[in-house]
Design a protein around this motif. Sequence first.
Motif, PDB file in Angstrom:
ATOM      1  N   HIS A 224       0.837  -1.268   0.033  1.00  0.00           N
ATOM      2  CA  HIS A 224       0.083   0.088  -0.030  1.00  0.00           C
ATOM      3  C   HIS A 224       0.923   1.442  -0.081  1.00  0.00           C
ATOM      4  CE1 HIS A 224      -3.028   2.905   1.190  1.00  0.00           C
ATOM      5  NE2 HIS A 224      -3.853   2.270   0.592  1.00  0.00           N
ATOM      6  N   PRO A 225       0.495   2.260  -0.801  1.00  0.00           N
ATOM      7  CA  PRO A 225       1.486   3.577  -0.995  1.00  0.00           C
ATOM      8  C   PRO A 225       1.657   4.342   0.413  1.00  0.00           C
ATOM      9  CG  PRO A 225      -0.663   3.649  -2.000  1.00  0.00           C
ATOM     10  CD  PRO A 225      -0.663   2.236  -1.831  1.00  0.00           C
ATOM     11  N   THR A 226       0.482   4.257   1.091  1.00  0.00           N
ATOM     12  CA  THR A 226       0.763   5.149   2.463  1.00  0.00           C
ATOM     13  C   THR A 226       0.889   4.275   3.646  1.00  0.00           C
ATOM     14  OG1 THR A 226      -1.706   5.321   2.581  1.00  0.00           O
ATOM     15  CG2 THR A 226      -0.512   7.084   1.497  1.00  0.00           C
ATOM     16  N   SER A 227       0.761   2.959   3.561  1.00  0.00           N
ATOM     17  CA  SER A 227       1.077   2.175   4.727  1.00  0.00           C
ATOM     18  C   SER A 227       1.907   0.943   4.170  1.00  0.00           C
ATOM     19  CB  SER A 227      -0.493   1.413   4.864  1.00  0.00           C
ATOM     20  OG  SER A 227      -1.212   2.448   5.579  1.00  0.00           O
ATOM     21  N   PRO A 228       3.146   1.421   3.986  1.00  0.00           N
ATOM     22  CA  PRO A 228       4.134   0.380   3.414  1.00  0.00           C
ATOM     23  C   PRO A 228       4.446  -0.741   4.217  1.00  0.00           C
ATOM     24  CG  PRO A 228       5.409   2.212   4.228  1.00  0.00           C
ATOM     25  CD  PRO A 228       4.076   2.534   4.256  1.00  0.00           C
ATOM     26  N   ASN A 229       4.122  -0.912   5.604  1.00  0.00           N
ATOM     27  CA  ASN A 229       4.211  -2.269   6.156  1.00  0.00           C
ATOM     28  C   ASN A 229       3.066  -3.088   5.912  1.00  0.00           C
ATOM     29  OD1 ASN A 229       2.294  -0.255   7.264  1.00  0.00           O
ATOM     30  ND2 ASN A 229       2.119  -1.610   9.198  1.00  0.00           N
ATOM     31  N   ARG A 230       2.258  -2.838   5.137  1.00  0.00           N
ATOM     32  CA  ARG A 230       1.012  -3.791   4.698  1.00  0.00           C
ATOM     33  C   ARG A 230       1.512  -4.266   3.241  1.00  0.00           C
ATOM     34  NH1 ARG A 230      -3.564  -3.749   7.595  1.00  0.00           N
ATOM     35  NH2 ARG A 230      -4.696  -4.466   5.835  1.00  0.00           N
ATOM     36  N   ILE A 231       1.782  -5.599   3.454  1.00  0.00           N
ATOM     37  CA  ILE A 231       2.168  -6.281   2.098  1.00  0.00           C
ATOM     38  C   ILE A 231       1.265  -7.271   1.661  1.00  0.00           C
ATOM     39  CG2 ILE A 231       4.316  -7.231   0.540  1.00  0.00           C
ATOM     40  CD1 ILE A 231       5.979  -5.960   2.724  1.00  0.00           C
ATOM     41  N   PHE A 232       0.947  -7.604   0.438  1.00  0.00           N
ATOM     42  CA  PHE A 232      -0.001  -8.668   0.146  1.00  0.00           C
ATOM     43  C   PHE A 232       1.036  -9.681  -0.795  1.00  0.00           C
ATOM     44  CE2 PHE A 232      -2.987  -6.278   2.035  1.00  0.00           C
ATOM     45  CZ  PHE A 232      -4.062  -7.208   2.607  1.00  0.00           C
ATOM     46  N   ALA A 233       0.877 -11.072  -0.865  1.00  0.00           N
ATOM     47  CA  ALA A 233       1.632 -11.693  -1.585  1.00  0.00           C
ATOM     48  C   ALA A 233       0.652 -12.674  -2.516  1.00  0.00           C
ATOM     49  CB  ALA A 233       2.572 -12.506  -1.085  1.00  0.00           C
ATOM     50  N   SER A 278      -6.226   4.176  -2.905  1.00  0.00           N
ATOM     51  CA  SER A 278      -7.242   5.130  -1.966  1.00  0.00           C
ATOM     52  C   SER A 278      -7.834   4.528  -0.696  1.00  0.00           C
ATOM     53  CB  SER A 278      -8.282   5.835  -3.028  1.00  0.00           C
ATOM     54  OG  SER A 278      -9.147   5.043  -3.338  1.00  0.00           O
ATOM     55  N   ASN A 279      -7.800   3.284  -0.721  1.00  0.00           N
ATOM     56  CA  ASN A 279      -8.467   2.642   0.331  1.00  0.00           C
ATOM     57  C   ASN A 279      -7.813   1.152   0.652  1.00  0.00           C
ATOM     58  OD1 ASN A 279     -10.297   1.282   2.089  1.00  0.00           O
ATOM     59  ND2 ASN A 279     -11.908   1.020   0.711  1.00  0.00           N
ATOM     60  N   GLN A 280      -7.078   1.339   1.654  1.00  0.00           N
ATOM     61  CA  GLN A 280      -5.911   0.239   1.985  1.00  0.00           C
ATOM     62  C   GLN A 280      -6.746  -1.060   2.327  1.00  0.00           C
ATOM     63  OE1 GLN A 280      -3.465   1.199   5.023  1.00  0.00           O
ATOM     64  NE2 GLN A 280      -4.937   0.669   6.696  1.00  0.00           N
ATOM     65  N   ASN A 281      -8.260  -0.835   2.637  1.00  0.00           N
ATOM     66  CA  ASN A 281      -9.036  -2.098   3.061  1.00  0.00           C
ATOM     67  C   ASN A 281      -9.681  -2.775   1.989  1.00  0.00           C
ATOM     68  OD1 ASN A 281      -8.780  -2.018   5.877  1.00  0.00           O
ATOM     69  ND2 ASN A 281     -10.291  -0.158   6.008  1.00  0.00           N
ATOM     70  N   ASP A 366     -16.697   1.165 -10.696  1.00  0.00           N
ATOM     71  CA  ASP A 366     -17.116   1.365  -9.195  1.00  0.00           C
ATOM     72  C   ASP A 366     -16.496   0.321  -8.193  1.00  0.00           C
ATOM     73  OD1 ASP A 366     -18.193  -0.887 -10.036  1.00  0.00           O
ATOM     74  OD2 ASP A 366     -20.302  -0.535  -9.842  1.00  0.00           O
ATOM     75  N   SER A 367     -15.217   0.451  -8.521  1.00  0.00           N
ATOM     76  CA  SER A 367     -14.184  -0.268  -7.513  1.00  0.00           C
ATOM     77  C   SER A 367     -14.772  -1.743  -7.346  1.00  0.00           C
ATOM     78  CB  SER A 367     -14.306   0.467  -6.001  1.00  0.00           C
ATOM     79  OG  SER A 367     -13.871   1.758  -6.152  1.00  0.00           O
ATOM     80  N   GLY A 368     -14.962  -2.413  -8.694  1.00  0.00           N
ATOM     81  CA  GLY A 368     -15.169  -3.940  -8.471  1.00  0.00           C
ATOM     82  C   GLY A 368     -16.603  -4.289  -8.047  1.00  0.00           C
ATOM     83  N   ASN A 369     -17.434  -3.123  -7.870  1.00  0.00           N
ATOM     84  CA  ASN A 369     -18.899  -3.930  -7.573  1.00  0.00           C
ATOM     85  C   ASN A 369     -19.579  -4.273  -8.957  1.00  0.00           C
ATOM     86  OD1 ASN A 369     -18.692  -3.301  -4.760  1.00  0.00           O
ATOM     87  ND2 ASN A 369     -18.993  -0.834  -5.343  1.00  0.00           N
ATOM     88  N   SER A 370     -19.436  -3.886  -9.818  1.00  0.00           N
ATOM     89  CA  SER A 370     -20.110  -4.322 -10.971  1.00  0.00           C
ATOM     90  C   SER A 370     -19.042  -4.233 -12.214  1.00  0.00           C
ATOM     91  CB  SER A 370     -21.244  -3.454 -11.340  1.00  0.00           C
ATOM     92  OG  SER A 370     -20.898  -2.042 -11.822  1.00  0.00           O
ATOM     93  N   TRP A 371     -18.982  -5.145 -13.132  1.00  0.00           N
ATOM     94  CA  TRP A 371     -18.206  -5.324 -14.525  1.00  0.00           C
ATOM     95  C   TRP A 371     -19.143  -5.143 -15.700  1.00  0.00           C
ATOM     96  CZ3 TRP A 371     -12.818  -5.347 -13.505  1.00  0.00           C
ATOM     97  CH2 TRP A 371     -12.438  -5.608 -12.228  1.00  0.00           C
ATOM     98  N   THR A 372     -18.347  -4.751 -16.822  1.00  0.00           N
ATOM     99  CA  THR A 372     -18.861  -4.939 -18.071  1.00  0.00           C
ATOM    100  C   THR A 372     -17.689  -5.422 -19.039  1.00  0.00           C
ATOM    101  OG1 THR A 372     -20.215  -3.116 -17.669  1.00  0.00           O
ATOM    102  CG2 THR A 372     -20.015  -3.603 -19.987  1.00  0.00           C
TER     103      THR A 372
END
Length: 625
Positions: A224-233, A278-281, A366-372
């Motif tokens: 995450h750009p503003t929480s660099p301690n949070r890493i996902f693999a 924009s939303n680390q969650n 819409d952040s993945g709520n709907s897809w086309t």
Amino acid sequence: MKFRSVGSSKDSKIEMNKVSKLLVLLGVLLLVCSSFFIAVVSSGGDLSARSEFFRKGMQTENDADAVDNDWFMLQRVYPYDDVNPVLYENARQSLRERALSKTSSLVAQWKSIGPSNVGGRITSLALHPTNPKIIYAGAAAGGVWKSMDRGVTWKNVFNESASIGSLILSPANPEIVYVGTGEGNPGGIAIYPGNGIWRSTNGGQSWTNLGLTNTGQIGKLAIHPTSPNRIFAATLGRYRSRTQDRGVYRSVDSGATWQRVLFLNDTTGACEVLIDPSNQNRIYAALWNRYRPLTYSIIGGVNSGLWISTDGGDNWTQATQATNGFPSNDDKLGRVSLAIAPSQTSTVYALASDGIGVRGVYKSTDSGNSWTQVAAGTPFSNEGQVWYNNFVAVHPTNPNILFAGMTEMYKSTDGGVTWSDVTSTMHVDQHAIIFNLNTPADIVVGNDGGVFLSSNAGSSWIKSFHLPISQFYAGTVDFSNPQHYLGGTQDNGTPRTITGSDSNWTSIYGGDGFYVLVDPKNSNRIYAEYQNGGLGYSTNGGASFFGGTSGISSSDRKNWCTPIAMDQNNTLTLYTGTHRMYRTKNGMQNWTAISEDLTRGANGRIGTITAIDVAVTDSNVVYAG
């Protein structure tokens, strides 16, 4: 000439187990992929754990063709399904200790002769955010390389694992580099397992292992750009093993500890993970049922799909056709790549495979709520290996400009609705892309040919040289001139040097290169091949080639790497194999079948000939594996 089976005895199998540990010490030389000749790893371990493939056999002719593409690894792991990670790591450590001591005769006797000017498969890229001349490139089988001059020269900075899956720089400090090891692109092309995640805090000068050593292949890292301690693999797991060590892992302490937060089963891994800047969650992850036993029809399956978390990875919901408009996880959904538009983070793109080709390009605003689905079919209709090369990336400041990497490179300027091929003179098989955030027209791409750079938003490309990462299938020496080295390489044809230098190799035959032979009595006669038996011969020292398949039935089963062997007593006599043996007596001008099907057993299993040799002491004695 008659053929008879000379299969292994029980005693010979036991003896192989005794020598496997010795072989693996030499086999670690595969880590030094800049060398022309590389040795290989024997699996070791329990001989009773025979490969599922060799117990059950191949069931259909289509399966046989598919399995042939595993040639490179099968000859290294037989009779097992996978590389033994313990022996592999022991061998790597042994060679590292010898190299550090500088006392080993093994190290002293080996010298890299290149090629440094041909290139090889790049799997991941990272670009310094304030100094775009600094580029990191991860290789499929050559470690991590660093350039300080925008790709003019390179230095190897990471050899703790030869196979690289993902590179990422910490947004808090670009001197902090994370490497996820183990290439995430499947195939039979030297997919060696990695040994977890590594971190450097000094720009690649030294490294620390952060764990996840059993995850095999790591498809993507995200910070995450503003929480660099949070890493996902996103971890795919070992390619040929059923294992619990796969899925999405999270660290909240910069990699000191890890928690698996998304897991389905022991055959489904994660190939992609993104964090909404924009939303680390909000986390996006693509799961891929890409465990590959040695028979398969497509690379995909019912557990592949897109998953979204809105609480930082604690809980996940799958996007489906019914609820979100995204393709459901049926048996025709394969690898999925994802990209968030940096300038408009609610816009997300997905490139979905149907297991082989393109299923479609999908867009969410819409952040993945709907897809086309915004694109399908042309110009992607010729794309047939999207399980191997598959990425989508969005321009840093314009959410409607995006690139899709498959065999070719495509660009869209209208949000993915229409696409144009911008591969131009660049090598095919695209795997990675990175933008200069300050000058978005500056783009760096990694593919099977190495690193390519554009300064005009993809209108043209320049190849970066001095990367000795070519993957050799086979090689030889012209014994009339020991400075002439030739070899067949993964997707870079058959290159040759006539000076022995590492920087002046040139290609003499195209495609994926495999065996190459030089007539010891007449060095003007050279024999080469590309994949699936594309044989050719030259009578002028490699300046030009004639087709060398006359007389070989096009309907025969052929191996990805088709063997050829020369009778050293009668050098115009050569042998090659499909599912039966062929011989030429006139230097490959035409062939004659000289055997029945040697690969069809009593239980109906089928295959191809994979190895041939002629006895030097008696030209009538020929062996076929």
